[in-house]
Design a protein around this motif. Structure first.
Motif, short mmCIF file in Angstrom:
data_model
loop_
_atom_site.label_atom_id
_atom_site.label_comp_id
_atom_site.label_asym_id
_atom_site.label_seq_id
_atom_site.Cartn_x
_atom_site.Cartn_y
_atom_site.Cartn_z
N PHE A 1 -4.64 -5.69 -2.50
CA PHE A 1 -3.70 -5.44 -3.60
C PHE A 1 -3.38 -3.95 -3.71
CE2 PHE A 1 -5.92 -9.34 -4.56
CZ PHE A 1 -4.93 -10.19 -5.03
N ARG B 1 -1.25 -14.09 -7.02
CA ARG B 1 -0.98 -14.10 -5.58
C ARG B 1 -0.63 -15.50 -5.08
NH1 ARG B 1 -4.92 -11.30 -1.19
NH2 ARG B 1 -6.53 -12.71 -2.01
N MET C 1 -5.44 -11.80 -10.79
CA MET C 1 -4.75 -11.31 -9.59
C MET C 1 -4.62 -12.41 -8.54
SD MET C 1 -6.71 -7.63 -9.57
CE MET C 1 -6.14 -7.03 -7.99
N GLU C 2 -5.69 -13.17 -8.35
CA GLU C 2 -5.66 -14.25 -7.35
C GLU C 2 -4.68 -15.34 -7.78
OE1 GLU C 2 -6.53 -15.91 -3.72
OE2 GLU C 2 -7.19 -13.96 -4.48
#
Length: 293
Positions: A120, A146, A142-143
Motif C-alpha cells: 500500500f 483492496r 485496507m484489505e
C-alpha cells in the motif's frame, strides 16, 4: 498514515466490534423478535462492513425499520466532519511517552507487518505509533478496500435513514466507551494479535463473503464461526471485554425498553447474537420469548 480521514478512523472503530446456541439456525434472516407477553422489541444482527452491492437489505430489516419508532445502535457514530471526535479517537489509540508498537512485536511479526503495508506504499514505522487494536482495524479496512468489499455497513445505513426520517435514535453505550475499548484491544497480547491478523488477511475476501452470506440467511452457527470464534482465536484476552462483558451490559438497557409505547429496533453486530453468552440467550434465560424472523 497519521493523517487518516475520520471516515477511515470511524470504519476502523466499527470493525473493532466484529458454541451454537439453542435458537433456530435454519431461519432466513438475522432479525429476532423478543417478547414479554404482548410487549416486544426487535433485535437485528448487523455487518459492520457491507459493500454497496449487498443492498437492498433482507426484507425483514426494512419491514422492521418501517414499523419501529426508535432505532437503537451500539453507539453514536460521529459525523465525518466531527474533528473533535477525530482528535479524541486518535489520542486514545496512539501510544504516549515514546512508546511504540515496535517494542511489543517480535522482529518476525514487525517484518511481516512491514511487508504487508509495503503493498500500500506504507511502512510499519508509519503505524507503529498506534496501539494494536487500531492497527488491526486499519489492516482489515485496507484489505477490504483492496478487494472492493468496503462499505459503511448496516449500522451506518440505518443511522442515516433514521436521521432522514426523523426517527428517534438511542444507544447502548457511549462513543467514549467504544474508543477506549479499541485502545485496550490486544493489550498484553500484541504480537499474537498482529501476527494472527496478518495470517488471516489473505483469506479476508472469502471470509467476509461467507460471513455476509451467513448473515443474510440468519445462519447463527456460521456467524459464530466466522466472527466470534475467529476473534477468540486472534485475541482471547480481549474477547471477554469486547463480547462477554458488553453482551451482559446491554441486557438491562434492552429490558428497560419494554413497557412503553415506542417500538424499538435494536441493531448490534451479528457476533453479539450468537455463541455462548450472547445477548439473545441472556434474554431467553431471563424468560423472554425469542423468535427468529
Amino acid at each position: 498514515m497519521k493523517n487518516l480521514s475520520l471516515k477511515i478512523v470511524t470504519l476502523a472503530l466499527a470493525l473493532a466490534c466484529w458454541s451454537t446456541n439453542t435458537l433456530a439456525s435454519d431461519a432466513t434472516t438475522s432479525v429476532w423478535k423478543v417478547s414479554n407477553g404482548e410487549d416486544t422489541v426487535y433485535i437485528g444482527g448487523t455487518i459492520h462492513i457491507l459493500p454497496i452491492s449487498e443492498f437492498p437489505l433482507p426484507d425483514a430489516f426494512s419491514t422492521t425499520y418501517e414499523k419501529s419508532d426508535t432505532i437503537v445502535l451500539e453507539a453514536e457514530l460521529p459525523a465525518p466532519t466531527d474533528l473533535a471526535a477525530q482528535r479524541k479517537i486518535m489520542a486514545a489509540v496512539a501510544y504516549e511517552d515514546g512508546q511504540s508498537l515496535k517494542d511489543e512485536l517480535s522482529e518476525e511479526t514487525y517484518g511481516a507487518l512491514n511487508t504487508y503495508l509495503s503493498a500500500f506504499g506504507a511502512t510499519a514505522d508509519q503505524v507503529a505509533s498506534f496501539k494494536p487494536g487500531m492497527v488491526v482495524s486499519m489492516l482489515v479496512a485496507m484489505e477490504a478496500q483492496r478487494n472492493q468489499l468496503a462499505g459503511e455497513g448496516v449500522d451506518a445505513y440505518f443511522n442515516q435513514l433514521a436521521k432522514r426520517d426523523g426517527k428517534t435514535r438511542d444507544y447502548l453505550e457511549t462513543l467514549d466507551f467504544q474508543i477506549q475499548m479499541m485502545a485496550n484491544m490486544g493489550e498484553g497480547e500484541e504480537d499474537r494479535f498482529i501476527s494472527e491478523t496478518l495470517t488471516t488477511l489473505p483469506e479476508l475476501k472469502e471470509l467476509l463473503t461467507q460471513t455476509i452470506k451467513a448473515w443474510r440467511n440468519g445462519d447463527t452457527e456460521e456467524i459464530n464461526e466466522y466472527v466470534v470464534e475467529k476473534f477468540k482465536r486472534e485475541s482471547p484476552v480481549s474477547f471477554n471485554e469486547v463480547f462477554t462483558q458488553r453482551n451482559a451490559n446491554w441486557v438491562p438497557h434492552i429490558e428497560a425498553m419494554f413497557g412503553d409505547e415506542d417500538q424499538e429496533f435494536i441493531l448490534v453486530g451479528a457476533g453479539h447474537l450468537v455463541g455462548e453468552g450472547n445477548v439473545l440467550k441472556l434474554l431467553e434465560n431471563k424468560g423472554y420469548k425469542i423468535e427468529q424472523l
